[in-house]
Each structure stands twice: as C-alpha cells, then as structure tokens.
Motif scaffolding. Sequence first.
Motif, PDB file in Angstrom:
ATOM      1  N   HIS A  85      57.809  43.033  37.558  1.00 57.42           N
ATOM      2  CA  HIS A  85      57.885  44.489  37.636  1.00 57.42           C
ATOM      3  C   HIS A  85      57.083  45.017  38.832  1.00 57.42           C
ATOM      4  O   HIS A  85      57.602  45.755  39.669  1.00 57.42           O
ATOM      5  CB  HIS A  85      57.377  45.073  36.311  1.00 57.42           C
ATOM      6  CG  HIS A  85      57.445  46.561  36.235  1.00 57.42           C
ATOM      7  ND1 HIS A  85      56.947  47.253  35.167  1.00 57.42           N
ATOM      8  CD2 HIS A  85      57.931  47.507  37.063  1.00 57.42           C
ATOM      9  CE1 HIS A  85      57.128  48.545  35.345  1.00 57.42           C
ATOM     10  NE2 HIS A  85      57.721  48.722  36.497  1.00 57.42           N
ATOM     11  N   THR A 112      63.615  48.317  31.985  1.00 57.10           N
ATOM     12  CA  THR A 112      62.256  48.843  32.094  1.00 57.10           C
ATOM     13  C   THR A 112      62.117  49.878  33.204  1.00 57.10           C
ATOM     14  O   THR A 112      61.655  50.995  32.971  1.00 57.10           O
ATOM     15  CB  THR A 112      61.262  47.690  32.358  1.00 57.10           C
ATOM     16  OG1 THR A 112      61.439  46.706  31.348  1.00 57.10           O
ATOM     17  CG2 THR A 112      59.839  48.188  32.377  1.00 57.10           C
ATOM     18  N   MET A 113      62.522  49.505  34.392  1.00 56.82           N
ATOM     19  CA  MET A 113      62.260  50.381  35.544  1.00 56.82           C
ATOM     20  C   MET A 113      63.149  51.616  35.547  1.00 56.82           C
ATOM     21  O   MET A 113      62.700  52.706  35.902  1.00 56.82           O
ATOM     22  CB  MET A 113      62.400  49.590  36.841  1.00 56.82           C
ATOM     23  CG  MET A 113      61.352  48.484  36.959  1.00 56.82           C
ATOM     24  SD  MET A 113      61.491  47.528  38.467  1.00 56.82           S
ATOM     25  CE  MET A 113      60.806  48.702  39.639  1.00 56.82           C
ATOM     26  N   LYS A 114      64.399  51.461  35.144  1.00 50.77           N
ATOM     27  CA  LYS A 114      65.295  52.620  35.097  1.00 50.77           C
ATOM     28  C   LYS A 114      64.877  53.571  33.982  1.00 50.77           C
ATOM     29  O   LYS A 114      64.898  54.786  34.152  1.00 50.77           O
ATOM     30  CB  LYS A 114      66.742  52.161  34.923  1.00 50.77           C
ATOM     31  CG  LYS A 114      67.734  53.266  35.175  1.00 50.77           C
ATOM     32  CD  LYS A 114      69.145  52.747  35.256  1.00 50.77           C
ATOM     33  CE  LYS A 114      70.089  53.883  35.567  1.00 50.77           C
ATOM     34  NZ  LYS A 114      71.472  53.497  35.450  1.00 50.77           N
ATOM     35  N   GLU A 115      64.483  53.018  32.831  1.00 50.69           N
ATOM     36  CA  GLU A 115      64.045  53.848  31.708  1.00 50.69           C
ATOM     37  C   GLU A 115      62.797  54.648  32.054  1.00 50.69           C
ATOM     38  O   GLU A 115      62.600  55.753  31.548  1.00 50.69           O
ATOM     39  CB  GLU A 115      63.789  52.983  30.478  1.00 50.69           C
ATOM     40  CG  GLU A 115      65.054  52.455  29.841  1.00 50.69           C
ATOM     41  CD  GLU A 115      64.788  51.439  28.748  1.00 50.69           C
ATOM     42  OE1 GLU A 115      63.613  51.202  28.399  1.00 50.69           O
ATOM     43  OE2 GLU A 115      65.774  50.860  28.251  1.00 50.69           O
ATOM     44  N   HIS A 116      61.938  54.106  32.913  1.00 60.15           N
ATOM     45  CA  HIS A 116      60.725  54.815  33.333  1.00 60.15           C
ATOM     46  C   HIS A 116      60.952  55.630  34.605  1.00 60.15           C
ATOM     47  O   HIS A 116      59.989  56.088  35.219  1.00 60.15           O
ATOM     48  CB  HIS A 116      59.573  53.817  33.533  1.00 60.15           C
ATOM     49  CG  HIS A 116      59.068  53.260  32.249  1.00 60.15           C
ATOM     50  ND1 HIS A 116      59.445  52.006  31.785  1.00 60.15           N
ATOM     51  CD2 HIS A 116      58.258  53.780  31.304  1.00 60.15           C
ATOM     52  CE1 HIS A 116      58.864  51.788  30.625  1.00 60.15           C
ATOM     53  NE2 HIS A 116      58.142  52.840  30.301  1.00 60.15           N
ATOM     54  N   ASN A 117      62.210  55.762  35.006  1.00 59.01           N
ATOM     55  CA  ASN A 117      62.589  56.552  36.183  1.00 59.01           C
ATOM     56  C   ASN A 117      61.877  56.079  37.454  1.00 59.01           C
ATOM     57  O   ASN A 117      61.502  56.874  38.302  1.00 59.01           O
ATOM     58  CB  ASN A 117      62.331  58.045  35.936  1.00 59.01           C
ATOM     59  CG  ASN A 117      62.991  58.910  36.984  1.00 59.01           C
ATOM     60  OD1 ASN A 117      64.068  58.599  37.474  1.00 59.01           O
ATOM     61  ND2 ASN A 117      62.331  59.996  37.358  1.00 59.01           N
ATOM     62  N   GLU A 118      61.695  54.767  37.574  1.00 58.44           N
ATOM     63  CA  GLU A 118      61.054  54.202  38.759  1.00 58.44           C
ATOM     64  C   GLU A 118      62.066  53.817  39.832  1.00 58.44           C
ATOM     65  O   GLU A 118      61.721  53.743  41.008  1.00 58.44           O
ATOM     66  CB  GLU A 118      60.234  52.969  38.375  1.00 58.44           C
ATOM     67  CG  GLU A 118      59.101  53.288  37.434  1.00 58.44           C
ATOM     68  CD  GLU A 118      58.490  52.044  36.817  1.00 58.44           C
ATOM     69  OE1 GLU A 118      57.401  52.173  36.240  1.00 58.44           O
ATOM     70  OE2 GLU A 118      59.086  50.941  36.888  1.00 58.44           O
ATOM     71  N   SER A 124      59.036  58.825  41.502  1.00 59.58           N
ATOM     72  CA  SER A 124      58.137  58.324  40.467  1.00 59.58           C
ATOM     73  C   SER A 124      57.738  56.866  40.733  1.00 59.58           C
ATOM     74  O   SER A 124      56.576  56.487  40.582  1.00 59.58           O
ATOM     75  CB  SER A 124      58.813  58.445  39.099  1.00 59.58           C
ATOM     76  OG  SER A 124      58.017  57.884  38.095  1.00 59.58           O
ATOM     77  N   GLY A 125      58.696  56.045  41.138  1.00 58.38           N
ATOM     78  CA  GLY A 125      58.413  54.644  41.460  1.00 58.38           C
ATOM     79  C   GLY A 125      57.495  54.509  42.663  1.00 58.38           C
ATOM     80  O   GLY A 125      56.595  53.660  42.684  1.00 58.38           O
ATOM     81  N   LYS A 175      54.060  55.435  41.591  1.00 57.67           N
ATOM     82  CA  LYS A 175      53.472  54.407  40.728  1.00 57.67           C
ATOM     83  C   LYS A 175      52.937  53.239  41.547  1.00 57.67           C
ATOM     84  O   LYS A 175      51.803  52.809  41.351  1.00 57.67           O
ATOM     85  CB  LYS A 175      54.498  53.919  39.712  1.00 57.67           C
ATOM     86  CG  LYS A 175      53.908  52.944  38.717  1.00 57.67           C
ATOM     87  CD  LYS A 175      54.836  52.727  37.550  1.00 57.67           C
ATOM     88  CE  LYS A 175      54.134  51.958  36.456  1.00 57.67           C
ATOM     89  NZ  LYS A 175      54.939  51.909  35.243  1.00 57.67           N
TER      90      LYS A 175
END
Length: 160
Positions: A74, A119-125, A139-140, A143
Amino acid sequence: MPLDNESMGHVDAVLQLLEAEKDQVQKQVAAGQARLQEINASIITVKSLNSTASSLQSLSSRPPQSKYANISVHWAILDFLHDSGAMFSASIADALKAAGVRTRAANFVNNVSAVLSTTMKEHNEVQFLPDGRWELTESGINKIEHIRTTPKFRRATGTW
C-alpha cells in the motif's frame, strides 16, 4: 404529377446507386473505426512502456533494489504513484518488484490490482482513469506526503 415508367426506372436506378454507395461508405467507416481503435490501443501500450521505463529510471536514482523492501505494498504504491504519475497495474507491479517489494503472490499484478481497487479506492487515494491507468487523488497525494515525513517510513526506505 405522377412519373411515367421511364422516369420511375431512372429514379429506381439512382436510388440503387445511392444505396450501394452508402453501403460502401459504411464499410469504409467501420474499417476506419476499427483501425482507430487499434491505433489508440497501440498509443496506450507505447505510453505505458515509456512511462514504465522512465519510472524505473527514476527509481534507479534511489537505492534501487531495496527502496520498498521494508514497507507495505500500500505505502509502496502511494510513494511510487506520487513520483511516477498515472500508471497501469502491471507497470506498477513491475516497478515495485524492481524496487524491492517482496511477495509470495503467484501473480503480483493481481495483488497490486486488489490493493488499488479495494483498499486504496475505498479510501479515495486513487482513481481509475478511462484508459486503464491508476493515479493518485488529492487525498492520496496528501497521505503519502504525510507518510513520507514519518520516522517509520524514512527508516524503512532509507530516506533519512
């Protein structure tokens, strides 16, 4: 005024010629559209190869075989996409392995795709682009820029 038989014959002949020409033009358009799709696919492939090459080249300025050896897939994806820009899953997987990510996955591309799409799409990264590449969202970016400042990341990547 109704048309006589001779005039009707001429109208029918012209109509048949126009229909035949229309059919021929439709075939040419279909062939052109198919060729356009082939060209677009080739362009995407060449861009991917070029992007992968330049990303791998930029990785070579870092500790090349160990940059991502001690961090999660990740975090490695976040860091890599931040520096490379939009990339295809396969190109990301190749670059991460070249930079030291260790995996026991039979197909590491599937592993990378799963991390990106869940994981990454769900957290809008990340977001999935129409051409099939992945890129970081705002957002990504925020982060990974924060993660890069942490002692844990800096120790793990040797970027003290």
